[in-house]
Design a protein around this motif. Structure first.
Motif, short mmCIF file in Angstrom:
data_model
loop_
_atom_site.label_atom_id
_atom_site.label_comp_id
_atom_site.label_asym_id
_atom_site.label_seq_id
_atom_site.Cartn_x
_atom_site.Cartn_y
_atom_site.Cartn_z
N HIS A 23 -56.80 55.94 -23.53
CA HIS A 23 -57.18 56.81 -22.37
C HIS A 23 -58.45 56.40 -21.87
CE1 HIS A 23 -54.05 59.24 -23.66
NE2 HIS A 23 -54.07 60.15 -22.61
N LYS A 62 -54.36 54.28 -16.03
CA LYS A 62 -53.12 55.04 -15.98
C LYS A 62 -53.12 56.39 -16.76
CE LYS A 62 -49.77 52.55 -14.03
NZ LYS A 62 -48.26 52.54 -14.07
N ARG A 63 -54.08 56.35 -17.72
CA ARG A 63 -54.41 57.48 -18.62
C ARG A 63 -55.89 57.98 -18.47
NH1 ARG A 63 -51.45 54.81 -24.03
NH2 ARG A 63 -49.54 54.35 -22.90
N SER A 65 -58.63 61.11 -19.95
CA SER A 65 -58.96 62.30 -20.53
C SER A 65 -60.30 62.91 -20.11
CB SER A 65 -59.00 62.28 -22.10
OG SER A 65 -60.02 61.30 -22.65
N ASN A 94 -55.84 65.75 -21.16
CA ASN A 94 -55.28 64.10 -20.98
C ASN A 94 -53.93 64.16 -20.17
OD1 ASN A 94 -53.76 65.65 -23.37
ND2 ASN A 94 -52.56 63.95 -23.01
N SER A 96 -51.56 61.28 -17.97
CA SER A 96 -50.78 60.15 -17.61
C SER A 96 -50.34 60.01 -16.29
CB SER A 96 -49.54 60.17 -18.47
OG SER A 96 -48.39 59.08 -17.98
N ASP A 99 -47.12 56.88 -16.48
CA ASP A 99 -47.13 56.05 -17.70
C ASP A 99 -46.48 56.62 -18.80
OD1 ASP A 99 -48.09 53.97 -19.21
OD2 ASP A 99 -49.92 55.11 -19.88
N TYR A 100 -47.16 57.17 -19.85
CA TYR A 100 -46.45 58.01 -20.95
C TYR A 100 -45.86 59.24 -20.48
CZ TYR A 100 -50.69 60.51 -21.85
OH TYR A 100 -51.55 61.37 -21.88
#
Ligand code: SER
Length: 890
Positions: A23, A62-63, A65, A94, A96, A99-100
């Motif tokens: 992240h 894309k990530r 936090s 957090n 996404s 993404d995830y």
């Protein structure tokens, strides 16, 4: 990674953990949402990433936090009453962006709490959206038994809560929440393990999968994106780590609670039973501090009003329950700064400003509060039996005494067990708005709904603005309405005052701080040419009203006209408007990011810019502002204006001004590498067109709000000329060339100081001489040399010098009456020898004042005053002589 235990360690552990999972650790956004004027406060970590979830965002990662500052006023009634509700809190998040997804989100959440925080797994219970089998399977994989995975509907396991039914539109999705089980023995500890709302459990982390874009009620469109938005309550997480279901008692909040108790002159946790109120005050001051630090000030609108309501609730707790007579809230601010400063270092520099803003609000409210309560209590017998505070009483308290309606509701409920007639209050509020409208009608305002309504009924559409194109100063339109006085008319002739509505026009209607355009409207009338001189243009309901006077001919509805804006004036306005954008940016760069526009005026002869900043600007700061702007002017970049969809504009990072209501389409005005704002005003083509920029004044308009006035172009040259003329005048008066003015003035001041000193010396010498002469008239009373006398022609100052002379000549006590116009200045003096014998100058002077009228006073060795009735002087001398005689026994 060792187990975190302090607030700072938790913040850091969070960011470190998610960075290790790929992240980008991103900073908290401001509490004032940057690109979302529809939102009052940032209330969740995801706010700043809304567009990223929709696939329209501009970040490359894309990530992400964050540890996000949040304000939510929705739970305000529970704040303090429980140990876990706040109006301000921090959210660990957090995210996404396609993404995830669920698997990773759940796995990392589990890993964080079990390995980083080392929480016992068996204490964790989760909830899922009713048919979210994927989440169900993931939790099971981590060993959570099925009995501790509860299924709920969208009412609790959707975010935003119940979004499909209730909205809002935008990204939303099902969620899974984590609860911590503190075990029986807490709050309502006997509640069974199925009752997640009992005091036994605390929800501390929400994992949302916002895969949908809500467009309307139950109209969810799949985004086809694997989005994750998680939010863990920071204070709640700390409570879980403490093993104590009390976020208010964690290290993030406890010092503020203690400071609040101190300021409220009470003990927290003591016998008084006031703990809930202490918590409420602590929370509200924390919220206020964070809001003010982000540029929000108490006001009567929008987020400023929310802040005002929060502050006034806390103030009233201090006055009502704790009987504090003096402002106290600001005393709590330093504890907030101390507790939060590691995470938000700007607080340190802003502390004084916050204290000043909080204190000003408290003092202002206190000034009317007591009167308001008296009014309320006087009226109480009238509605006590009905159990309901009538709407008109609520309205009066709101309107005259500054009691926000929710504060009144609270007072009524908590202290008198009364409800408030809310609908009745709303009716009064609307009636007041109506009166305001009627008031402006009587003042001859052309915006009265009547004539404009007629024109709209005849089919007038919003006026098309032609002023962005070409020179922007000329255009052809058709007259679709004419307003004269309170009515709409078919035609108007020479001498008539009118407001003309055209279907399209190059005239800018006053708005966004920019003044309306002036100029002329011309056409070929049936009986010859028509000419209307336009003084200004105002907008109402999308229609532009060209306000002016028919100079010649007859203007008729339906006729075609040429509309010509006064170009020189418009150009001057353009320069000032673009300069306002540059000023906004320069202020941010020089003073810091807390600078926020609070209001502006863009006229042809000047610009005015109000902004949040706690102290006067220094000459050096002002010079840097001017230099930056003039530097940009010399760079002479092309100004770029684009019309685009509001969403697109915000996604591009343009600064939206708060409180502005942008439609679907907006214009984005950019100065390359300098500024980018949403703005509907008219601007220069190239920055060099501004010519030059000059600040004319910097002042305070309200506490924490500064105002800069400035001029550009010819106006700046005129200001420079005026300064030069003044300098020339001064130099002539001083008979010194302008580069010697300062030394000349310094010399004059020195000279004056010397003269004054000489005069004083002369006066005291004269006094001393006169004193010596008068001393011979002193008599002896009780062994002391005493003089009681009238001294003609000596004013108060001279009498003082006289006494000094007498004292030097050995007179030990004196009472003197001088002469100053028709007044009788009095003085009583006593040397130590006389004071020791009981002579009290202050008391003697009062004896004189009783006879002479007037007053005065002082110490035993010296007292001065002024008598009113000169005819009583002999009597006064007599009375004082007797009084001294009594003391000295002479
Ligand atoms: N947006 C969700 C919440 O506010 C999770 O971050 O609860």
């Amino acid at each position: 990674m060792s187990r975190p235990s302090t607030p700072n360690e938790l913040r850091k552990a969070w960011q470190d953990f998610f960075v290790s999972k790929g992240h980008t650790a991103y900073a908290s956004a401001s509490l004032v949402p940057a690109n979302d004027p529809t939102l009052l406060f940032t209330g969740a970590g995801m706010n700043q990433f809304k567009d990223m979830f929709l696939g329209k965002g501009s970040h490359s990662f894309k990530r992400a936090s964050t540890v996000q500052k949040c304000v939510r006023a929705g739970d305000i009634d529970n704040v303090g009453k429980t140990l876990r509700h706040f109006t301000f809190f921090e959210m660990l998040g957090n995210f996404s962006f396609d993404d995830y997804f669920k698997k990773e989100a759940i796995a990392w959440a589990w890993e964080f709490i079990t390995t980083v925080l080392e929480l016992p797994p068996e204490k964790v219970t989760v909830t899922i959206y009713k048919d979210d089998e994927e989440s169900f399977g993931e939790w099971k994989k981590h060993g959570i038994p099925e009995a501790r995975i509860h299924r709920f509907s969208a009412k609790s396991n959707y975010w935003p809560q119940n979004a499909p039914e209730d909205g809002p539109n935008g990204p939303c999705g099902p969620c899974t929440e984590m609860y911590y089980d503190f075990g029986p023995g807490t709050e309502k500890g006997d509640a069974g393990p199925d009752d997640l709302d009992s005091g036994r459990y605390l929800e501390f982390w929400n994992l949302v999968f916002p895969g949908y874009d809500r467009r309307g009620k139950n109209d969810l469109r799949s985004l086809g994106r694997r989005n994750v938005d998680t939010g863990a309550g920071f204070e709640r997480m700390l409570a879980v780590m403490d093993g104590n279901n009390a976020p208010f008692h964690t290290a993030a909040m406890r010092p503020i609670v203690e400071a609040a108790a101190h300021a409220l002159r009470t003990n927290y946790g003591g016998a008084g039973g006031n703990d809930a109120l202490v918590r409420r005050v602590a929370d509200h001051v924390r919220t206020a501090t964070m809001c003010v630090a982000d540029g929000i000030r108490p006001s009567n609108e929008g987020r400023g009003y929310v802040l005002r309501r929060i502050l006034r609730r806390a103030i009233r707790d201090g006055i009502g329950a704790f009987r504090l007579q003096e402002a106290f809230l600001h005393e709590i601010v330093p504890s907030v700064v101390a507790t939060m400063k590691d995470a938000y270092p700007d607080l340190v520099a802003g502390e004084r400003e916050v204290i000043a803003a909080v204190r000003a609000e408290e003092e202002q409210f206190r000034a009317t509060y007591a009167k308001g309560i008296r009014y309320f209590e006087d009226a109480l017998p009238k509605f006590k039996t009905s159990g309901r505070v009538p709407g008109d009483v609520a309205f009066k308290l709101h309107d005259t005494y500054g009691f926000p309606i929710d504060l009144l509701t609270q007072i009524a409920e908590e202290e008198h067990r009364l409800t408030v007639d809310r609908p009745g209050f709303e009716v009064e509020l609307e009636a007041q708005r109506e009166r305001a409208r009627a008031g402006s009608k009587m003042a001859g305002d052309v915006f009265a709904t009547g004539p404009l309504g007629d024109i709209k009924a005849k089919g007038a559409k919003p006026t098309k603005f032609l002023g962005y194109d070409g020179t922007g100063c000329e255009g052809r339109g058709t007259v679709v309405g004419i307003i004269q006085g309170p009515t709409s008319v078919a035609s108007a002739s020479a001498g008539d005052d009118v407001s003309v509505v055209l279907d399209q026009s190059p005239f800018y209607a006053e708005g966004g701080g920019q003044v309306g355009d002036a100029g002329v409207i011309e056409g070929a009338g049936a009986s010859g040419p028509v000419r209307v001189r336009i003084e200004t243009t105002k907008g109402q309901d999308g229609l532009s009203l060209h306000v002016g006077k028919v100079e010649s001919g007859t203007l008729t509805v339906g006729q075609a006209v040429d509309a010509k804006v006064d170009r020189a004036r418009r150009d001057a306005v353009r320069r000032n408007h673009t300069a306002t954008h540059l000023l906004h940016e320069a202020l941010k760069r020089v003073l810091g990011n807390h600078v926020r526009q609070q209001g502006s005026l863009v006229a042809d002869d000047r610009l005015r810019f109000d902004f949040a900043h706690g102290k006067p600007m220094t000459a050096e700061e002002l010079r840097r502002i001017e230099d930056s702007i003039n530097g940009w002017v010399l760079d002479n970049a092309d100004l770029d204006t684009k019309s685009m969809k509001t969403d697109e504009a915000k996604a591009s990072g343009a600064v939206a001004l708060f409180g502005e209501n942008y439609g679907d389409d907006v214009r984005v005005v950019s100065v390359p590498h300098v500024s980018r704002e949403l703005c509907g005003g008219t601007h220069v083509r190239r920055i060099g067109d501004i010519g030059t920029f000059r600040v004319t004044s910097e002042s305070s308009v309200a506490s924490g709000v500064r105002r800069i006035e400035a001029v550009t172009g010819l106006g700046a040259i005129a200001a420079a000329n005026a300064d030069r003329d003044r300098l020339r005048e001064i130099s002539q008066l001083l008979k010194a060339p302008s580069d010697q003015i300062v030394s000349r003035i310094t010399a004059i001041q020195d000279e004056m100081r010397d003269v004054r000193k000489q005069q004083e010396r002369a006066a005291s010498e004269a006094g001393a001489k006169l004193g010596e002469r008068l001393a011979t008239q002193a008599t002896t009373m009780g062994g002391l040399r005493v003089l009681v006398a009238e001294v003609r022609g000596q004013d108060g100052k001279a009498v003082k010098a006289l006494w000094e002379g007498l004292a030097k000549a050995g007179v030990e006590a004196a009472f003197l009456v001088g002469e100053s116009g028709d007044k009788a200045p009095t003085l009583c003096g006593a040397l130590a020898s006389a004071v020791k014998r009981g002579v009290d100058s202050g008391a003697l002077l009062k004896v004189a004042a009783a006879v002479l009228g007037g007053g005065g006073g002082g110490r035993p060795d010296l007292a001065q005053g002024s008598g009113l009735d000169r005819t009583k002087i002999p009597a006064a001398l007599e009375a004082v002589t007797q009084a001294i005689g009594k003391v000295l026994g002479g």
